[in-house]
Design a protein around this motif. Structure first.
Motif, short mmCIF file in Angstrom:
data_model
loop_
_atom_site.label_atom_id
_atom_site.label_comp_id
_atom_site.label_asym_id
_atom_site.label_seq_id
_atom_site.Cartn_x
_atom_site.Cartn_y
_atom_site.Cartn_z
N ASN A 174 1.02 -1.14 -0.12
CA ASN A 174 0.03 -0.05 -0.02
C ASN A 174 0.86 1.27 -0.02
OD1 ASN A 174 -2.30 -1.04 -0.08
ND2 ASN A 174 -2.83 -1.11 2.20
N HIS A 175 0.84 1.70 -1.36
CA HIS A 175 1.53 3.29 -1.33
C HIS A 175 2.91 3.14 -0.62
CE1 HIS A 175 -2.06 5.05 -2.95
NE2 HIS A 175 -2.81 4.20 -1.86
N THR A 196 6.84 3.44 -0.19
CA THR A 196 7.92 4.46 -0.63
C THR A 196 9.27 4.30 0.16
OG1 THR A 196 6.42 6.32 -1.32
CG2 THR A 196 8.54 6.83 -0.69
N ASN A 231 11.96 3.45 -4.17
CA ASN A 231 10.53 2.91 -4.21
C ASN A 231 9.81 3.98 -4.11
OD1 ASN A 231 10.49 -0.42 -3.25
ND2 ASN A 231 11.40 0.22 -5.03
N ASN A 232 8.76 4.40 -5.17
CA ASN A 232 7.91 5.63 -5.09
C ASN A 232 6.77 5.17 -5.05
OD1 ASN A 232 7.18 8.19 -4.73
ND2 ASN A 232 7.29 8.86 -6.77
N ASP A 233 5.85 5.24 -3.99
CA ASP A 233 4.31 4.94 -3.93
C ASP A 233 3.94 4.01 -4.76
OD1 ASP A 233 1.84 5.76 -2.99
OD2 ASP A 233 1.40 7.10 -4.80
N THR A 245 1.85 0.55 -5.36
CA THR A 245 0.69 -0.26 -4.60
C THR A 245 0.41 -1.29 -5.45
OG1 THR A 245 -0.22 1.89 -3.70
CG2 THR A 245 -1.77 0.15 -4.11
N THR A 305 10.22 0.98 5.87
CA THR A 305 9.52 1.71 4.74
C THR A 305 9.77 3.22 4.94
OG1 THR A 305 7.38 1.96 5.68
CG2 THR A 305 7.74 -0.03 4.23
N ASN A 309 7.51 5.28 3.78
CA ASN A 309 6.12 5.69 3.59
C ASN A 309 5.44 4.52 3.47
OD1 ASN A 309 5.05 8.13 4.48
ND2 ASN A 309 5.96 9.05 2.86
N GLY A 310 3.94 4.44 3.63
CA GLY A 310 3.23 3.36 3.19
C GLY A 310 3.29 1.99 4.09
N GLU A 317 9.69 3.52 -10.05
CA GLU A 317 8.24 3.69 -10.29
C GLU A 317 7.77 2.60 -10.65
OE1 GLU A 317 6.78 6.57 -9.69
OE2 GLU A 317 8.55 7.98 -9.62
#
Ligand SMILES: Nc1ncnc2c1ncn2[C@@H]1O[C@H](COP(=O)(O)OP(=O)(O)O)[C@@H](O)[C@H]1O
Ligand SMILES: [Mg+2]
Lengths: 260, 328
Positions: free
Chosen positions: A8-9, A11, A20-22, A24, A56, A58-59, A230
């Motif tokens: 999940n999202h 980053t 790693n960018n966002d 999902t 992580t 983020n996410g 990405e």
């Protein structure tokens, strides 16, 4: 099909670099999903976050709805998510059988003190580890090398041993990072069959990173493509082969080629 | 419980006979009761070295065992002199206290590997020495002296160990006590190494990342092992203090910590009984070289370097390679 694993999202940043960018996507129970992409795309980084070897930025990653990211690796392993390593990572001075026995740590019923004092449960464990190891060795077709010390094995066998160690934990999800690296075509194809057999007969969900496109196309139910951190595509092998962004990404890099 | 082969039974038999019969009888015949003290020292150093060996087993070079020996010696000395506790009760407490401190110190430092861990442990002995100099309870540089000999140990009116002060030859009593402790230590080590905990240690020694990927709580096992290792150090140190009847901040120094490590290297890191053999050889080797006066250190170091180069797996590897040769 229900989602077993949800990314999940997610980053990951290393200083100024976004590995790693966002990201999902989700992984369904009992499927084989490949993550592909040029070198440095962030595939290994993603695997390390799924197995909590890296936190992580983020996410989060969910397994059966429960967060498994940003924990510690052994806790994630306990939940049934086990990774193998990109480099051949094995226990050098153990034999194949010893490695598979030690890797059954999670199946132990007796406590460590129980083993020291030699309780009944500990004896039963030891016996069951032995049986399980022999079964697994036979299942993987490794009987001939069962008594060999790992450091004496050729590269192809080492990869198989890495997978065997992962399988010995009786995982629900197995993350394989470049399991066919350094193998010739025949070895790769027999490993492809083996991984499918693992999925079919042991009901293991498999996530793998691989560069060998013929293997990826043959083995995968679905494919996720990363490029410069990405996620640029997701789909069945057929969809991915015809995806323009994917073709572009691969043509843009010198050392990888998509085998279509 | 323990399945030993015939060779192992014979080996154990010879060892017990040597320790409990041959050595004491020889000493009695020669009339050299001072040798009791020498052999007791070897036994205690071997116990402390066993702990160092165990930390090697999880892939950590431990050059700080002297710190825990010093700690154990002080804990026992303080309990006996200031609280009037029986030495026999203070002995396990000294070990447990050393283990407890090892947990506190180990939590931050066991994350380090290789030379970083080794360097930190190398500093530990010095830190403990300075602490002993500074604290009021350890009596600073004057140390703790006139520690009474171990008293009687009785359970339900049955005397298990007599009061050492009433014995004609307390040295002999210390020798037997040490021999029993050493046997217990190495039996426990053997058992541990051949149990699941030992297998997990080996997996960590070979690859910590892989070990954690198969679900091993590596941080926990590192702490457990370091605590056990330091327990051995604390017990060895406490015994030393009781024999010498005194403890000083300099009772265990950095050089002692280095020696504990060398004992393991020399005996063989792959063999449980390596530290015992290594301690024996190094201790007597050093004494034998006494004749050479100022060249003692030079010869000692050269021989040691040579041995480690020729036998990287320690003295015990000699025995195994010979065996393998015979099998062929
Ligand atoms: N621990 C790290 N520290 C800093 N940068 C890293 C680290 N691990 C990976 N990277 C960088 O992140 C990017 C993605 O790496 P990786 O996930 O290994 O790629 P892949 O497995 O797809 O080849 C690369 O540019 C790499 O240099
Ligand atoms: Mg990679």
């Amino acid at each position: 099909m229900s989602a077993l694993l949800e990314i999940n999202h997610v980053t990951k940043k290393f200083g100024g670099l976004t590995a790693n960018n966002d990201i999902t996507f989700s992984v369904h129970e009992n499927e084989i999903l490949s993550v592909i992409g040029p070198n440095g795309a962030g595939k290994s980084t993603l695997f390390k976050m799924i197995s909590s070897f890296l936190p992580t930025t983020n996410g989060e990653v969910l397994f059966k709805g429960e967060r498994i990211s940003n924990l510690r690796p052994h806790i994630v392993a306990r939940k049934g998510i086990v990774r193998t390593f990109q480099e051949t990572t094995i226990f050098k001075s153990m034999t194949v059988r010893e490695s598979i026995i030690v890797a059954q740590h999670l199946r132990a019923k007796a406590s460590l003190a129980g083993y020291f004092w030699g309780t009944k449960t500990a004896h039963e464990d030891v016996e069951s580890f032995g049986h399980y190891a022999d079964d697994l060795i036979e299942f993987l077709g490794m009987s001939e090398i069962a008594g060999e010390q790992a450091s004496n094995l050729p590269q192809g066998n080492l990869r198989a041993l890495g997978i065997a160690i992962g399988l010995a934990t009786d995982p629900k999800v197995l993350l394989l990072d470049e399991p066919f690296a350094g193998m010739n075509h025949d070895e790769t194809m027999s490993m492809v069959d083996l991984v499918r057999k693992v999925r079919d007969e042991r009901e293991v969900t498999v996530l793998l990173v691989e560069h060998d496109m013929s293997a990826v196309m043959k083995i995968s139910d679905r494919i996720v493509v990363l490029n410069f951190g990405e996620m640029i595509a997701e789909g069945t092998p057929l969809e991915i082969q015809n995806d323009e962004r994917v073709i572009e990404a691969y043509l843009g890099s010198a050392d990888d080629e998509i085998g279509i | 419980m323990l399945k030993l082969s015939l060779t192992q039974w014979i080996g154990a038999g010879v060892f017990f006979a040597a320790v409990f019969v041959v050595a004491p009888v020889t000493i009695a015949v020669l009339g050299r009761t001072d040798l009791f003290y020498t052999l007791t020292s070897v036994g205690l150093l071997a116990i402390a070295s066993a702990g160092v060996w165990l930390t090697f087993y999880i892939g950590r070079i431990n050059i700080g065992q002297g710190a825990f020996a010093l700690l154990g010696a002080y804990v026992s000395a303080i309990l006996v002199t200031k609280a009037g506790m029986s030495f026999w009760i203070s002995l396990p407490i000294a070990g447990l206290f050393a283990a407890f401190v090892a947990v506190l110190i180990g939590l931050p430092i066991l994350r380090l590997k290789g030379v970083y861990f080794a360097m930190i442990t190398l500093v530990l002995t010095q830190v403990f020495t300075l602490t002993a100099l500074a604290l009021p309870i350890t009596n600073g540089a004057k140390g703790i002296t006139s520690i009474p000999l171990p008293g009687e140990l009785s359970v339900l009116g049955l005397t298990l160990i007599p009061d050492f002060a009433t014995l004609d030859n307390p040295r002999q009593a210390f020798y037997y006590t040490t021999a029993v402790l050493m046997v217990l230590t190495f039996a426990a080590m053997y058992r541990l190494v051949n149990s699941r905990l030992g297998h997990l240690c080996r997996s960590m020694q070979q690859n910590e990342e892989l070990a954690s990927s198969i679900g091993v709580n590596i941080a926990y096992i590192r702490i457990v092992i370091y605590a056990i290792a330091s327990f051995f150090g604390g017990v060895g140190g406490a015994m030393f203090g009781s024999i010498a009847q005194s403890v000083y901040p300099s009772s265990f120094q950095v050089a002692d910590s280095v020696n504990f490590m060398l004992n393991c290297f020399l005996g063989g890191l792959g063999y449980v009984f390596g530290p015992m053999l290594g301690t024996f050889v190094l201790y007597f080797g050093w004494d034998l070289l006494f004749e050479f006066g100022k060249y003692q250190m030079l010869i000692y170091s050269s021989v040691l370097i040579f041995l480690i180069l020729v036998l990287p797996n320690g003295l015990l590897s000699l025995r195994l390679s010979k065996k393998r040769g015979q099998d062929k």
